[in-house]
Motif scaffolding. Structure first.
Motif, mmCIF file in Angstrom:
data_model
loop_
_atom_site.group_PDB
_atom_site.id
_atom_site.type_symbol
_atom_site.label_atom_id
_atom_site.label_comp_id
_atom_site.label_asym_id
_atom_site.label_seq_id
_atom_site.Cartn_x
_atom_site.Cartn_y
_atom_site.Cartn_z
ATOM 1 N N ALA A 59 0.868 -1.187 0.000
ATOM 2 C CA ALA A 59 0.000 0.000 0.000
ATOM 3 C C ALA A 59 0.903 1.236 0.000
ATOM 4 C CB ALA A 59 -0.915 0.013 1.226
ATOM 5 N N PRO A 60 0.509 2.302 -0.698
ATOM 6 C CA PRO A 60 1.386 3.479 -0.790
ATOM 7 C C PRO A 60 1.766 4.068 0.563
ATOM 8 C CG PRO A 60 -0.404 3.622 -2.394
ATOM 9 C CD PRO A 60 -0.718 2.451 -1.507
ATOM 10 N N THR A 61 0.822 4.155 1.492
ATOM 11 C CA THR A 61 1.105 4.776 2.785
ATOM 12 C C THR A 61 2.107 3.961 3.588
ATOM 13 O OG1 THR A 61 -1.078 5.820 2.878
ATOM 14 C CG2 THR A 61 0.104 5.548 4.957
ATOM 15 N N THR A 62 1.973 2.649 3.570
ATOM 16 C CA THR A 62 2.878 1.826 4.365
ATOM 17 C C THR A 62 4.312 1.938 3.852
ATOM 18 O OG1 THR A 62 2.441 -0.142 3.017
ATOM 19 C CG2 THR A 62 1.033 0.218 4.921
ATOM 20 N N ALA A 63 4.486 1.974 2.541
ATOM 21 C CA ALA A 63 5.827 2.125 1.978
ATOM 22 C C ALA A 63 6.400 3.492 2.334
ATOM 23 C CB ALA A 63 5.787 1.932 0.467
ATOM 24 N N LEU A 64 5.566 4.530 2.273
ATOM 25 C CA LEU A 64 6.019 5.882 2.596
ATOM 26 C C LEU A 64 6.450 5.982 4.047
ATOM 27 C CD1 LEU A 64 6.257 8.805 1.439
ATOM 28 C CD2 LEU A 64 3.974 9.213 2.372
ATOM 29 N N GLU A 65 5.688 5.350 4.952
ATOM 30 C CA GLU A 65 6.012 5.426 6.374
ATOM 31 C C GLU A 65 7.211 4.558 6.744
ATOM 32 O OE1 GLU A 65 1.535 6.424 8.119
ATOM 33 O OE2 GLU A 65 2.421 4.446 8.437
#
Length: 314
Positions: free
Chosen positions: A287-293
């Motif tokens: 998921a985009p958010t998990t990779a960003l975090e």
């Protein structure tokens, strides 16, 4: 400046240095917790703002949730979140006192019948989680979850009844490993690097080092990765390198690798810094958010490893 956790006059790294590029990446993308951790490690920051940021993830039961470990979403406390929190407290020298006493009570409440930790409790069901993380109604104890926590508590000389059986579980799990995978070996090293019985730890680490080399769990030549198998269930290209096992020169796992192998590993780690200043995640992004975090977490870890080996100019 004090509100950011950085000192008023932090040392200025050379222009375009890996550290300066990483700093820009952190201010641009990281959560407040990782920004303050970066300031603590590399900008003479105070530990107090780190603790304040970490409190946002703490629950009434003494555990931690709220996607502290980015691959587990939702508010509920989980052992993996709580282990992450202890690692943060250990990193800033605050792994003790009433805060950790509350954490140990939480660990006691979520332990399995053998006194150790499952990675994920069924309370995660109903909240988003990475597809490679299984959620079971009766999850077993895992060295992956228990080893790092026990190691952290021993290193900080925490005295709590939970540690007795959990330590016994880790010894039995480590000494019975015959076939493993890199993340489990990393958890074993985290335990062995801190457990008080040093002679037993050294003997166990020596055996694990032979297992790692025999099963080619560490990619010893980054230029020929095809020669090293990826563990079942891992993402394509999810290799682990000597620096992943021996995160600092004092680790027992450092003896597993020659100076040349470690130098190649550290060169590879340094070269992985991306154009935006951060390091990539090695596992499957879902998921985009998990990779960003997760990338700022990985970036701080990479920089700390490189710094421990004197491998970059800060």
């Amino acid at each position: 400046m004090a509100e950011t956790g950085a000192s008023p006059l932090p040392p200025t790294p050379p222009a375009h240095s890996p550290l300066l590029r990483a700093e820009q990446f952190m201010w641009l993308t990281a959560r407040v917790l990782e920004q303050r951790l970066f300031a603590y490690h590399f900008l003479n920051g105070s530990p107090d703002p780190v603790e304040t940021a970490l409190d946002a993830y703490r629950n009434e039961d003494g555990g931690y949730g709220h996607a502290l470990e980015p691959d587990l979403r939702g508010p509920v406390s989980q052992p993996l979140h709580t282990g992450h929190a202890l690692a943060v407290l250990d990193a800033i020298g605050r792994c003790g006192g009433q805060r950790v006493e509350r954490v140990c009570r939480y660990l006691t409440s979520v332990s399995t019948a053998d006194g150790a930790l499952p990675a994920i409790r069924p309370s995660q069901r109903g909240y988003p989680a990475a597809p490679f993380i299984p959620i079971n109604d009766d999850p077993p104890s895992e060295l992956l979850a228990t080893g790092p926590v026990v190691g952290l508590l021993h290193r900080n000389e925490v005295w709590h009844a939970w540690l007795f059986r959990a330590t016994d579980f880790c010894w039995e799990a480590v000494e019975s490993l015959e076939k493993s995978h890199p993340y489990e070996i990393e958890a074993a090293v985290a335990f062995l690097d801190a457990v008080p019985d040093r002679a037993r730890a050294e003997a166990a680490a020596d055996r694990l080092g032979r297992l790692v080399r025999e099963h080619r769990l560490a990619a010893l030549d980054p230029e020929h990765l095809d020669a090293y198998p990826v563990a079942p269930g891992y993402a394509p290209g999810e290799h682990h390198f000597p620096h992943d096992f021996a995160k600092a020169p004092h680790s027992l796992a450092r003896a597993w690798f020659t100076d040349e192998e470690m130098a190649r590993s550290l060169d590879h780690l340094a070269a992985e810094q991306q154009e935006d200043g951060g390091w990539p995640i090695g596992w499957l992004p879902w998921a985009p958010t998990t990779a960003l975090e997760a990338r700022p977490v990985v970036t701080i870890s990479a920089l700390r490893t490189l710094k421990a080996y004197g491998h970059f100019v800060g």
